[in-house]
Design a protein around this motif. Structure first.
Motif, mmCIF file in Angstrom:
data_model
loop_
_atom_site.group_PDB
_atom_site.id
_atom_site.type_symbol
_atom_site.label_atom_id
_atom_site.label_comp_id
_atom_site.label_asym_id
_atom_site.label_seq_id
_atom_site.Cartn_x
_atom_site.Cartn_y
_atom_site.Cartn_z
ATOM 1 N N ILE A 174 0.820 -1.216 0.000
ATOM 2 C CA ILE A 174 0.000 0.000 0.000
ATOM 3 C C ILE A 174 0.856 1.269 0.000
ATOM 4 O O ILE A 174 0.349 2.359 -0.296
ATOM 5 C CB ILE A 174 -0.944 0.032 1.226
ATOM 6 C CG1 ILE A 174 -0.135 0.083 2.530
ATOM 7 C CG2 ILE A 174 -1.893 -1.148 1.202
ATOM 8 C CD1 ILE A 174 -1.000 0.345 3.737
ATOM 9 N N TRP A 175 2.147 1.115 0.333
ATOM 10 C CA TRP A 175 3.026 2.285 0.387
ATOM 11 C C TRP A 175 3.268 2.887 -0.993
ATOM 12 O O TRP A 175 3.765 4.005 -1.100
ATOM 13 C CB TRP A 175 4.343 1.894 1.047
ATOM 14 C CG TRP A 175 4.137 1.187 2.345
ATOM 15 C CD1 TRP A 175 4.356 -0.138 2.594
ATOM 16 C CD2 TRP A 175 3.623 1.733 3.561
ATOM 17 N NE1 TRP A 175 4.017 -0.462 3.887
ATOM 18 C CE2 TRP A 175 3.565 0.674 4.506
ATOM 19 C CE3 TRP A 175 3.196 3.003 3.940
ATOM 20 C CZ2 TRP A 175 3.097 0.869 5.801
ATOM 21 C CZ3 TRP A 175 2.746 3.195 5.240
ATOM 22 C CH2 TRP A 175 2.704 2.136 6.153
ATOM 23 N N ARG A 176 2.901 2.154 -2.053
ATOM 24 C CA ARG A 176 2.994 2.712 -3.397
ATOM 25 C C ARG A 176 1.936 3.800 -3.622
ATOM 26 O O ARG A 176 2.088 4.652 -4.501
ATOM 27 C CB ARG A 176 2.814 1.614 -4.448
ATOM 28 C CG ARG A 176 3.934 0.609 -4.502
ATOM 29 C CD ARG A 176 3.782 -0.327 -5.691
ATOM 30 N NE ARG A 176 3.890 0.381 -6.959
ATOM 31 C CZ ARG A 176 5.027 0.675 -7.557
ATOM 32 N NH1 ARG A 176 6.187 0.315 -6.981
ATOM 33 N NH2 ARG A 176 5.052 1.307 -8.696
ATOM 34 N N TRP A 177 0.859 3.721 -2.849
ATOM 35 C CA TRP A 177 -0.244 4.660 -3.041
ATOM 36 C C TRP A 177 -0.518 5.518 -1.819
ATOM 37 O O TRP A 177 -1.370 6.396 -1.855
ATOM 38 C CB TRP A 177 -1.525 3.880 -3.396
ATOM 39 C CG TRP A 177 -1.360 3.059 -4.647
ATOM 40 C CD1 TRP A 177 -1.442 3.499 -5.934
ATOM 41 C CD2 TRP A 177 -1.079 1.656 -4.711
ATOM 42 N NE1 TRP A 177 -1.230 2.450 -6.803
ATOM 43 C CE2 TRP A 177 -1.006 1.310 -6.087
ATOM 44 C CE3 TRP A 177 -0.885 0.663 -3.762
ATOM 45 C CZ2 TRP A 177 -0.746 0.016 -6.525
ATOM 46 C CZ3 TRP A 177 -0.611 -0.630 -4.188
ATOM 47 C CH2 TRP A 177 -0.547 -0.947 -5.543
ATOM 48 N N VAL A 178 0.183 5.251 -0.714
ATOM 49 C CA VAL A 178 -0.032 5.994 0.530
ATOM 50 C C VAL A 178 1.250 6.743 0.889
ATOM 51 O O VAL A 178 2.347 6.185 0.811
ATOM 52 C CB VAL A 178 -0.414 5.060 1.693
ATOM 53 C CG1 VAL A 178 -0.503 5.836 2.996
ATOM 54 C CG2 VAL A 178 -1.745 4.376 1.377
#
Length: 233
Positions: free
Chosen positions: A228-232
């Motif tokens: 999710i760190w790709r989008w957060v």
């Protein structure tokens, strides 16, 4: 030695040493060294060959991807790694496949959670983790590395079935008869209700925490940003 040749050589050494020590060489070495001594030797060789493999992989020159990777593949790979993390965390408690004193007693219980999904949740966790990496890093080196992990995890699981049947006898055979090798095979075949596969709290929440920390660390250590760190953020 060329980088690709070195990678293939270390992959063969990593797999070969694991299989040899797990099966043909184990009885003789265990009788000479004792079970604890054998485990120490096994661990040292496993760690050493894994470090060699990682170093060979890191020494590969940049390679162009075989296919384009977009958000859809990243989302699928992230979900697969989350599932793999839940399988792994669930495998740490009450797993008859582990070399633990209570393995035979654990095999008498009803398969629930990750064990209702597969009797080898840890190994399938490793295999799915490797598949997800190929999805988002489709290079020859990554395919070879991940293929090695998938082969060792699944071939090793099949060998473990035979070894456990020999060591645990009817306890393991009874466990194997109520579980499946392939994930969700019993549910698809109608032998076990889908409700049994709901992960227990330590598997579900532990898996989520492991997934969040591991994917965060992926970017923090200088690798590709994952999960999710790709989008957060």
């Amino acid at each position: 030695m060329q980088p690709m040749s070195l990678l293939i050589t270390t992959c063969v050494l990593f797999v070969g040493s694991h299989l040899a020590l797990s099966h043909p060489l184990r009885p003789g070495l265990a009788s000479r060294l004792g079970e604890r001594g054998f485990q120490i030797v096994y661990s040292i060789i496993a760690i050493a060959t894994f470090i060699m493999l990682v170093q060979a992989w890191r020494g590969m020159p940049p390679e162009p991807p075989i296919w384009a990777v977009g958000d859809i593949l990243w989302i699928l790979a992230s979900i697969i790694v989350l599932f793999a993390s839940v399988l792994f965390m669930g495998s740490l408690i009450g797993n008859p496949a582990l070399a633990a004193p209570g393995a035979a007693a654990a095999a008498q219980g009803a398969p629930r959670g990750v064990f209702a999904i597969t009797r080898h949740p840890m190994m399938w966790g490793f295999a799915l983790w490797a598949v997800a990496h190929v999805m988002v890093v489709p290079t020859p080196a990554q395919i070879i590395l991940s293929g090695t992990i998938v082969f060792l995890a699944l071939f090793g699981s099949a060998g473990q079935d035979s070894k456990k049947a020999r060591l645990m006898g009817d306890a393991w055979r009874h466990w194997a008869a109520r579980t499946s090798f392939f994930p969700f095979a019993r549910q698809i075949g109608g032998a076990t209700p889908w409700g049994d596969t709901i992960p227990r709290p330590h598997a579900l929440f532990g898996g989520i925490v492991l997934w969040l920390v591991a994917t965060w660390g992926h970017g923090a250590l200088g690798y590709m940003v994952a999960g999710i760190w790709r989008w957060v953020g």
